[in-house]
Design an enzyme around this catalytic site. Structure first.
Site, PDB file in Angstrom:
ATOM      1  CD  GLU A  36      -2.697  -1.280   0.078  1.00 19.21           C
ATOM      2  OE1 GLU A  36      -2.704  -0.352  -0.766  1.00 19.21           O
ATOM      3  OE2 GLU A  36      -3.449  -2.344  -0.091  1.00 19.21           O
TER       4      GLU A  36
HETATM    5  C1  LIG Z   1       3.099  -9.596   0.590  1.00 19.65           C
HETATM    6  C2  LIG Z   1       2.718  -8.423  -0.311  1.00 19.65           C
HETATM    7  C3  LIG Z   1       1.414  -8.313  -0.766  1.00 19.65           C
HETATM    8  C4  LIG Z   1       1.188  -7.504  -1.985  1.00 19.65           C
HETATM    9  N1  LIG Z   1      -0.106  -7.245  -2.148  1.00 19.65           N
HETATM   10  C5  LIG Z   1      -0.327  -6.474  -3.320  1.00 19.65           C
HETATM   11  C6  LIG Z   1      -1.815  -6.467  -3.897  1.00 19.65           C
HETATM   12  O1  LIG Z   1      -2.692  -6.999  -3.456  1.00 19.65           O
HETATM   13  N2  LIG Z   1      -1.710  -5.735  -5.024  1.00 19.65           N
HETATM   14  C7  LIG Z   1      -0.804  -5.072  -5.609  1.00 19.65           C
HETATM   15  O2  LIG Z   1      -1.181  -4.368  -6.613  1.00 19.65           O
HETATM   16  N3  LIG Z   1       0.410  -5.060  -5.128  1.00 19.65           N
HETATM   17  C8  LIG Z   1       0.736  -5.640  -3.895  1.00 19.65           C
HETATM   18  N4  LIG Z   1       1.971  -5.786  -3.281  1.00 19.65           N
HETATM   19  C9  LIG Z   1       3.165  -5.112  -4.020  1.00 19.65           C
HETATM   20  C10 LIG Z   1       3.383  -3.822  -3.039  1.00 19.65           C
HETATM   21  O3  LIG Z   1       2.508  -2.916  -3.030  1.00 19.65           O
HETATM   22  C11 LIG Z   1       4.712  -3.460  -3.666  1.00 19.65           C
HETATM   23  O4  LIG Z   1       5.714  -4.398  -3.332  1.00 19.65           O
HETATM   24  C12 LIG Z   1       5.279  -2.009  -3.225  1.00 19.65           C
HETATM   25  O5  LIG Z   1       4.391  -1.303  -3.554  1.00 19.65           O
HETATM   26  C13 LIG Z   1       6.583  -1.708  -3.525  1.00 19.65           C
HETATM   27  O6  LIG Z   1       6.995  -1.953  -4.772  1.00 19.65           O
HETATM   28  P1  LIG Z   1       8.314  -2.595  -5.365  1.00 19.65           P
HETATM   29  O7  LIG Z   1       8.148  -4.017  -4.568  1.00 19.65           O
HETATM   30  O8  LIG Z   1       8.232  -2.894  -6.604  1.00 19.65           O
HETATM   31  O9  LIG Z   1       9.372  -2.038  -4.847  1.00 19.65           O
HETATM   32  P2  LIG Z   1      10.205  -0.566  -5.417  1.00 19.65           P
HETATM   33  O10 LIG Z   1       8.983   0.270  -6.158  1.00 19.65           O
HETATM   34  O11 LIG Z   1      11.174  -1.477  -6.486  1.00 19.65           O
HETATM   35  O12 LIG Z   1      10.866   0.078  -4.373  1.00 19.65           O
HETATM   36  C14 LIG Z   1      11.799  -0.526  -3.621  1.00 19.65           C
HETATM   37  C15 LIG Z   1      12.515   0.594  -2.722  1.00 19.65           C
HETATM   38  O13 LIG Z   1      12.567   1.967  -3.278  1.00 19.65           O
HETATM   39  C16 LIG Z   1      11.894   2.909  -2.811  1.00 19.65           C
HETATM   40  N5  LIG Z   1      11.437   3.988  -3.886  1.00 19.65           N
HETATM   41  C17 LIG Z   1      11.011   3.464  -4.969  1.00 19.65           C
HETATM   42  N6  LIG Z   1      10.804   4.430  -5.893  1.00 19.65           N
HETATM   43  C18 LIG Z   1      10.714   5.683  -5.021  1.00 19.65           C
HETATM   44  C19 LIG Z   1      10.590   6.837  -5.077  1.00 19.65           C
HETATM   45  N7  LIG Z   1      10.263   7.546  -6.122  1.00 19.65           N
HETATM   46  N8  LIG Z   1      10.994   7.770  -4.052  1.00 19.65           N
HETATM   47  C20 LIG Z   1      11.342   7.328  -2.993  1.00 19.65           C
HETATM   48  N9  LIG Z   1      11.787   5.989  -2.711  1.00 19.65           N
HETATM   49  C21 LIG Z   1      11.294   5.075  -3.733  1.00 19.65           C
HETATM   50  C22 LIG Z   1      10.798   2.261  -2.156  1.00 19.65           C
HETATM   51  O14 LIG Z   1      10.362   2.880  -1.048  1.00 19.65           O
HETATM   52  C23 LIG Z   1      11.515   0.813  -1.773  1.00 19.65           C
HETATM   53  O15 LIG Z   1      12.204   1.080  -0.427  1.00 19.65           O
HETATM   54  C24 LIG Z   1       2.154  -6.689  -2.281  1.00 19.65           C
HETATM   55  C25 LIG Z   1       3.492  -6.671  -2.005  1.00 19.65           C
HETATM   56  C26 LIG Z   1       3.632  -7.840  -1.150  1.00 19.65           C
HETATM   57  C27 LIG Z   1       5.312  -8.094  -0.514  1.00 19.65           C
END
Ligand SMILES: Cc1cc2nc3c(=O)[nH]c(=O)nc-3n(C[C@H](O)[C@H](O)[C@H](O)COP(=O)(O)OP(=O)(O)OC[C@H]3O[C@@H](n4cnc5c(N)ncnc54)[C@H](O)[C@@H]3O)c2cc1C
Length: 604
Positions: free
Chosen positions: A443
């Site tokens: 989220e």
């Molecule tokens: C158990 C689990 C359940 C989930 N459930 C759902 C679901 O039901 N539906 C769904 O759609 N998604 C879901 N997700 C996905 C989740 O919302 C994402 O993992 C999350 O939004 C982060 O995206 P990412 O994993 O690609 O990390 P990234 O976007 O690659 O981020 C990696 C790091 O970089 C930082 N970062 C990235 N961009 C920026 C920026 N512009 N400025 C500052 N910092 C930044 C982030 O804070 C993080 O620390 C789930 C994930 C998990 C692990």
């Protein structure tokens, strides 16, 4: 004695004494509810959560979910309790009656959900996630879509999800590549892959309705070109019966650090070129709709973390009362002195106070937000509605991230109270810590919440919303200054909120200058400094409600009220000075993190 997961006395205090929820009950929207019925609902929720849901917590964790041939099996012990939750309609308490819910006041639903989430969030979410999908359809769907889907989602008969994330589109949802092509009959054919989808597939329901973000062919790049589609697992015929299987399948589940019993699914859309979706709302307006849902989902995530923290704290404080180890410090050197429960040791008491002061502040903050959300809908005067809505918007990044991060820290500190036992799987605290970690990731991560606060929320109405927020704290400060027992605390909170105002102005200006990157490097510390100030506000508020009641209270209540004063004392005198230090650091706003050469981070 059954394991306790939330302090009922504290929940009652926040609801009735601090938030004065009876005022809400006078609204005709809640005419079927009075204080007694609300209390009964909370009591029954607690009973079911402790008796039926809690025993599935460890078993669900150890068994996990099982993926085979596109199907996901949840832990076996979930089936019976899931039925019990649906039978009692515990998942849709606050959903309006017209949508098939029970129309209960949101604060009641919050209390019930705190119990269910603390007992077993993974289990509860299978039943409750359909509400978010139903709400989107209620707000943006056609009459036909509403008729087809809403009531079977809120009843839990069908599951609901949220399909945003893709391997190259996580925090940056606008980078998604799932495509939608319009068909002659007005439907769309979708192709793409989504990852990390909570409850994307599971065997507790006969159908799952997926809201999917995708880009219609030829739509603009980025978030402006994203549309939202309803993609049912099974098509629904006009008479409500289930039709053929849609071409959306689960291609795998994740092995994870925590929430093992929650299915985190990879989803393939259109492998056979036959994934059909129905546009929800207007084309290219998908993000706006999703944002609406995300506010609710962010609140729910904050509550999830609060519930884990509350359970972990209850375990820790009871363990500290029972675990005998070491002599009382005043008997140091007296080898004949008996060993005492560890709750007698000053450092254990300090840790419990640290946990309790945060937890109490978090719970009050959550109910304050719940009340804002309610007033934004039911308040009679327009300006009251607007104010409630403004506070809700401004503080959403705090409720999401601060509760997640502090909730996790509370779980970790609960492990500390248990010593070595806390590190083993013989006790449930380590599971709460593992399960809680996800809350600061999904989220919207911590970093994303901090950017939202500094980039969008602080500047709302040219800073007017932030000023109004400070004004709300000042009202509590003024009241607390009238009470001798809280006067000194009030002065310290006043100093903190004034300092926060200076820092917000300073950082806000920097965010609009050439040094904006440096400002954003300090946005998360700012979110935490602001959240600490909210904690101090909430605890001061609690103390000023409790202080005048102490004299006439019976023994048990007196200890509870005195506890409010001591908790406020602890936070305001030992944590808030640290917050003042954090604010000094934000004012200095070193640009070191920005100027550091990439190579300088080492490891090359
Ligand atoms: C158990 C689990 C359940 C989930 N459930 C759902 C679901 O039901 N539906 C769904 O759609 N998604 C879901 N997700 C996905 C989740 O919302 C994402 O993992 C999350 O939004 C982060 O995206 P990412 O994993 O690609 O990390 P990234 O976007 O690659 O981020 C990696 C790091 O970089 C930082 N970062 C990235 N961009 C920026 C920026 N512009 N400025 C500052 N910092 C930044 C982030 O804070 C993080 O620390 C789930 C994930 C998990 C692990």
């Amino acid at each position: 004695m059954a394991q306790e997961i939330a302090d009922r006395r504290d929940i009652d205090f926040v609801i009735w004494e601090q938030m004065k929820a009876e005022e809400i009950l006078t609204n005709e929207k809640f005419s079927d509810f009075n204080k007694k019925t609300c209390e009964m609902i909370i009591t029954e929720a607690r009973k079911l959560a402790i008796k039926e849901a809690l025993p599935t917590l460890a078993e669900g964790d150890r068994e996990g979910v099982c993926f085979e041939d596109g199907k996901v099996k949840v832990p076996k012990c979930f089936h019976k309790v899931h039925e019990l939750i649906l039978e009692g309609e515990w998942q849709n308490l606050q959903v309006p009656v017209e949508m098939g819910g029970q129309g209960a006041p949101p604060f009641v639903a919050t209390a019930a959900a705190e119990y269910f989430m603390g007992a077993n969030w993974s289990l509860y979410s299978y039943a409750a996630m359909g509400n978010g999908t139903a709400e989107m359809i209620e707000l943006y769907g056609t009459e036909e879509q509403k008729k087809k889907y809403i009531k079977r989602l809120t009843s839990g008969e069908w599951g609901g999800t949220m399909l945003l994330t893709e391997s190259e589109a996580g925090s940056d949802v606008g980078a998604l590549t799932t495509m939608a092509k319009k068909n002659d009959d007005g439907t769309y054919t979708l192709t793409g892959n989504k990852i990390f989808i909570t409850n994307g597939e599971f065997d507790l329901v006969e159908n799952i309705i997926h809201p999917v973000l995708a880009r219609i062919e030829g739509a603009p790049v980025g978030t402006k070109g994203i549309s939202l589609f309803i993609v049912p697992k099974y098509f629904v015929n006009d008479d409500g019966s289930l039709g053929d299987r849609n071409d959306i399948v689960c291609t795998g589940v994740e092995e994870k650090h925590g929430i093992h019993a929650s299915a985190t699914c990879s989803m393939g859309l259109g492998a056979k070129g036959e994934c059909i979706g129905y546009l929800l709302g207007e084309k290219n307006k998908g993000m706006r709709i999703m944002f609406h849902m995300m506010n609710g989902a962010r609140m729910a995530t904050g509550l999830q973390a609060l519930a884990y923290a509350s359970s972990a704290y209850m375990l820790a404080v009871n363990y500290a009362r029972e675990r005998i180890q070491g002599r009382d410090l005043s008997d140091f050197g007296n080898h004949e002195a008996p060993s005492v429960p560890i709750i007698k040791h000053p450092d254990v008491r300090r840790n419990l106070m640290w946990m309790k002061s945060h937890l109490d502040g978090m719970r009050s903050f959550f109910y304050y937000m719940t009340m804002c959300g309610t007033k934004a809908v039911i308040a009679e005067k327009e300006e009251e509605k607007e104010m409630a809505n403004d506070m809700f918007e401004l503080l959403t990044p705090l409720i999401k991230d601060f509760l997640s991060v502090k909730g996790h820290e509370i779980c970790i500190q609960a492990m500390q109270i248990y010593g070595g036992a806390g590190y083993t799987m013989d006790y449930p605290v380590e599971q709460y810590a593992r399960d809680c970690k996800i809350t600061s990731v999904f989220e919207g991560t911590s970093g994303i919440q901090a950017m939202d606060l500094l980039g969008r929320k602080l500047g709302m109405k040219k800073g007017g919303v932030f000023m109004a927020f400070m004004g709300e704290i000042q009202k509590t400060v003024a009241q607390a200054k009238e009470v001798e027992a809280t006067k000194d605390f009030a002065e310290k909170v006043e100093a903190a909120v004034n300092r926060l105002g200076e820092i917000a102005m300073h950082l806000g200006k920097k965010a609009l200058s050439l040094e904006f990157k440096t400002a954003f490097a300090h946005s998360l510390p700012f979110l935490y400094a602001m959240s600490d100030t909210v904690m101090a506000w909430m605890l001061l508020w609690r103390a000023s409600v409790a202080a005048p009641k102490m004299e006439k209270a019976g023994k048990k209540d007196r200890a509870f009220y005195e506890g409010q004063l001591k908790t406020a004392d602890f936070f305001i005198n030992s944590i808030l000075p640290e917050t003042m230090g954090k604010m000094n650091a934000i004012e200095i706003a070193t640009s070191a993190a920005i100027e550091m050469p990439d190579e300088g981070f080492g490891g090359l």
